[in-house]
Design a protein around this motif. Sequence first.
Motif, PDB file in Angstrom:
ATOM      1  N   ARG A  23       0.882  -1.174   0.000  1.00 14.04           N
ATOM      2  CA  ARG A  23       0.000   0.000   0.000  1.00 14.04           C
ATOM      3  C   ARG A  23       0.916   1.219   0.000  1.00 14.04           C
ATOM      4  O   ARG A  23       1.718   1.380   0.919  1.00 14.04           O
ATOM      5  CB  ARG A  23      -0.880   0.035   1.248  1.00 14.04           C
TER       6      ARG A  23
ATOM      7  N   VAL B 120       1.256   4.512   0.951  1.00 10.91           N
ATOM      8  CA  VAL B 120       0.536   5.394   1.863  1.00 10.91           C
ATOM      9  C   VAL B 120       1.517   6.263   2.627  1.00 10.91           C
ATOM     10  O   VAL B 120       2.573   5.768   3.044  1.00 10.91           O
ATOM     11  CB  VAL B 120      -0.273   4.558   2.891  1.00 10.91           C
TER      12      VAL B 120
ATOM     13  N   TYR C 239      -5.663   5.315  13.383  1.00 11.29           N
ATOM     14  CA  TYR C 239      -4.612   5.536  12.392  1.00 11.29           C
ATOM     15  C   TYR C 239      -5.216   6.283  11.205  1.00 11.29           C
ATOM     16  O   TYR C 239      -6.382   6.078  10.858  1.00 11.29           O
ATOM     17  CB  TYR C 239      -4.102   4.169  11.931  1.00 11.29           C
TER      18      TYR C 239
ATOM     19  N   GLN D 273      -3.466   7.562   0.672  1.00  7.11           N
ATOM     20  CA  GLN D 273      -3.004   6.527  -0.251  1.00  7.11           C
ATOM     21  C   GLN D 273      -3.086   7.007  -1.698  1.00  7.11           C
ATOM     22  O   GLN D 273      -4.020   7.707  -2.079  1.00  7.11           O
ATOM     23  CB  GLN D 273      -3.871   5.277  -0.066  1.00  7.11           C
TER      24      GLN D 273
ATOM     25  N   HIS E 228      -5.304  -8.496   0.111  1.00 10.58           N
ATOM     26  CA  HIS E 228      -4.919  -9.042   1.413  1.00 10.58           C
ATOM     27  C   HIS E 228      -6.089  -8.845   2.383  1.00 10.58           C
ATOM     28  O   HIS E 228      -7.099  -8.252   2.024  1.00 10.58           O
ATOM     29  CB  HIS E 228      -3.623  -8.391   1.928  1.00 10.58           C
TER      30      HIS E 228
ATOM     31  N   HIS F 144      -6.935  -8.386   6.887  1.00 15.30           N
ATOM     32  CA  HIS F 144      -6.401  -8.231   8.241  1.00 15.30           C
ATOM     33  C   HIS F 144      -7.542  -7.966   9.207  1.00 15.30           C
ATOM     34  O   HIS F 144      -8.666  -7.652   8.783  1.00 15.30           O
ATOM     35  CB  HIS F 144      -5.352  -7.109   8.294  1.00 15.30           C
TER      36      HIS F 144
ATOM     37  N   ARG G  70     -12.254   4.355   3.776  1.00 18.79           N
ATOM     38  CA  ARG G  70     -11.602   5.216   2.773  1.00 18.79           C
ATOM     39  C   ARG G  70     -12.511   6.405   2.583  1.00 18.79           C
ATOM     40  O   ARG G  70     -13.742   6.256   2.492  1.00 18.79           O
ATOM     41  CB  ARG G  70     -11.465   4.522   1.413  1.00 18.79           C
TER      42      ARG G  70
ATOM     43  N   HIS H 187      -9.421  -7.517   0.334  1.00 21.97           N
ATOM     44  CA  HIS H 187      -9.585  -6.244  -0.388  1.00 21.97           C
ATOM     45  C   HIS H 187      -8.365  -5.920  -1.232  1.00 21.97           C
ATOM     46  O   HIS H 187      -7.230  -6.175  -0.828  1.00 21.97           O
ATOM     47  CB  HIS H 187      -9.901  -5.095   0.579  1.00 21.97           C
TER      48      HIS H 187
ATOM     49  N   HIS I 212      -7.152  -2.874  -4.471  1.00 17.46           N
ATOM     50  CA  HIS I 212      -7.531  -1.619  -5.124  1.00 17.46           C
ATOM     51  C   HIS I 212      -6.883  -1.556  -6.498  1.00 17.46           C
ATOM     52  O   HIS I 212      -5.823  -2.147  -6.725  1.00 17.46           O
ATOM     53  CB  HIS I 212      -7.048  -0.400  -4.325  1.00 17.46           C
TER      54      HIS I 212
ATOM     55  N   ASP J 128      -7.172   7.053   4.267  1.00 13.76           N
ATOM     56  CA  ASP J 128      -7.448   5.787   4.952  1.00 13.76           C
ATOM     57  C   ASP J 128      -7.614   6.061   6.440  1.00 13.76           C
ATOM     58  O   ASP J 128      -6.782   6.766   7.029  1.00 13.76           O
ATOM     59  CB  ASP J 128      -6.247   4.834   4.840  1.00 13.76           C
TER      60      ASP J 128
ATOM     61  N   LEU K 173      -8.018   3.708   9.902  1.00 12.18           N
ATOM     62  CA  LEU K 173      -8.062   2.325  10.410  1.00 12.18           C
ATOM     63  C   LEU K 173      -8.020   2.325  11.937  1.00 12.18           C
ATOM     64  O   LEU K 173      -7.535   3.270  12.565  1.00 12.18           O
ATOM     65  CB  LEU K 173      -6.887   1.496   9.882  1.00 12.18           C
TER      66      LEU K 173
ATOM     67  N   ILE L  69      -6.154   0.554  13.753  1.00  7.70           N
ATOM     68  CA  ILE L  69      -4.893  -0.155  14.065  1.00  7.70           C
ATOM     69  C   ILE L  69      -4.499  -0.048  15.555  1.00  7.70           C
ATOM     70  O   ILE L  69      -4.240  -1.081  16.183  1.00  7.70           O
ATOM     71  CB  ILE L  69      -3.752   0.350  13.159  1.00  7.70           C
TER      72      ILE L  69
HETATM   73  C1  1HN Z   1      -4.309  -1.356   4.420  1.00 10.19           C
HETATM   74  O1  1HN Z   1      -4.659  -2.620   4.203  1.00 10.19           O
HETATM   75  C2  1HN Z   1      -4.701  -0.373   3.536  1.00 10.19           C
HETATM   76  O2  1HN Z   1      -5.992  -1.844   2.218  1.00 10.19           O
HETATM   77  C3  1HN Z   1      -4.361   0.930   3.786  1.00 10.19           C
HETATM   78  O3  1HN Z   1      -5.599   0.104   1.443  1.00 10.19           O
HETATM   79  C4  1HN Z   1      -3.620   1.284   4.876  1.00 10.19           C
HETATM   80  C5  1HN Z   1      -2.418   0.645   6.859  1.00 10.19           C
HETATM   81  C6  1HN Z   1      -1.977  -0.320   7.709  1.00 10.19           C
HETATM   82  C7  1HN Z   1      -2.330  -1.635   7.515  1.00 10.19           C
HETATM   83  C8  1HN Z   1      -3.107  -1.999   6.449  1.00 10.19           C
HETATM   84  C9  1HN Z   1      -5.489  -0.741   2.328  1.00 10.19           C
HETATM   85  C10 1HN Z   1      -3.196   0.304   5.751  1.00 10.19           C
HETATM   86  C11 1HN Z   1      -3.535  -1.021   5.543  1.00 10.19           C
END
Ligand code: 1HN
Length: 348
Positions: free
Chosen positions: A71, A73, A92, A96, A107, A109, A115, A148, A150, A162, A164, A166
């Motif tokens: 990513r 970012v 967080y 991006q 991926h 998580h 967004r 997900h 992009h 973004d 999150l 986190i």
């Molecule tokens: C993540 O998966 C995205 O999917 C964006 O666009 C920022 C920051 C930390 C961990 C995973 C995304 C992220 C992230």
Amino acid sequence: MPDANAPNQAAREAFYTAIEPERMSALWSVMGEIITPAPKSPCVPYLWHYELVRKRLMEAGDLITAKEAERRVLVLENPGLRGQSKVTTSLYAGVQLVMPGEVAPAHRHTQSALRFVLEAQGGHTTVAGERTEMAVGDFVITPNWEWHDHGNEADEPIFWLDGLDIPLVQFFDASFAEGFGEDEQPVGRPLGDSLARYGANMLPMGYEKKTPTSPIFNYPYERSREALEQMRRSEEWDPCHGLKMRYINPVDGGWAMPTIGACLQLLPQGISTGKYRCTDASVFVPVEGSGRTIIDGESFSWGPRDIFVIPSWREVVHEADDDAILFSFSDRPVQEKLGLWRERRGNG
Ligand code: 1HN
């Protein structure tokens, strides 16, 4: 706070030193720091000018591909929380960039993501087998543990904010993540499927709630903006918020995400809002208009796409020079569930 001039102060100090290697400490010497009479956060107010963030992201675009970075970012790190990748104590934020022709590989998580689209001529995200096109001002959700990826098939770069949870997931030591193994997951549903199913004030018969996240994953700006425009005609302004709406989960009327609350508000031209404070630190992004936000007496001037953060329990006043639309997000859903959320209007 115990008296530092107590007659047995030396004996007390010796006692603290003696118990330290035994992994004990005296509550009475730290109590005032851990149980404060009002919130006292290391998080500080800050504003990032979009122009600068965008410039730096374009530079990053020359240095690394979205695929290589996974990513691409730039993390918006609160100056009071350095080295922690946090915009507030619990959340967080980052901006991006996906360049034309690029893919940010699939991926998943356990962190949930939102967004908020800042610049787009095209570009999409695919979540759990459904793709959505991203347009400026759209609020898009990636629920936790959903695949997900992009992509951007347009001629111009796409930028989004973004948000999150986190730090919350980190706090609970509950982070899991894995790659899909291919750049893009298969798309198994038509465009607009979720919005049709769940975003028309109807639910499919027999629908059963299985997750805490809204089944709608793109709340188009066009619709949200239109709602605010329609509502303004009644001229019932909240003195502290103008017209403020929260994005909901249509299944239960709660917040769209379990850990992050998102809102869109209209501040009419010339408004100077009443003093306000609340326990949820918020990240704000003006979409239209310009003005300033005064946080504990310090003024932050903003225009479209600037990003600013208001820490917990700071006194806030917004002023709009023209009609302004502000997107914001915070950890309010979590605080509400825990019975912690508070607000105060006016002085105090
Ligand atoms: C993540 O998966 C995205 O999917 C964006 O666009 C920022 C920051 C930390 C961990 C995973 C995304 C992220 C992230």
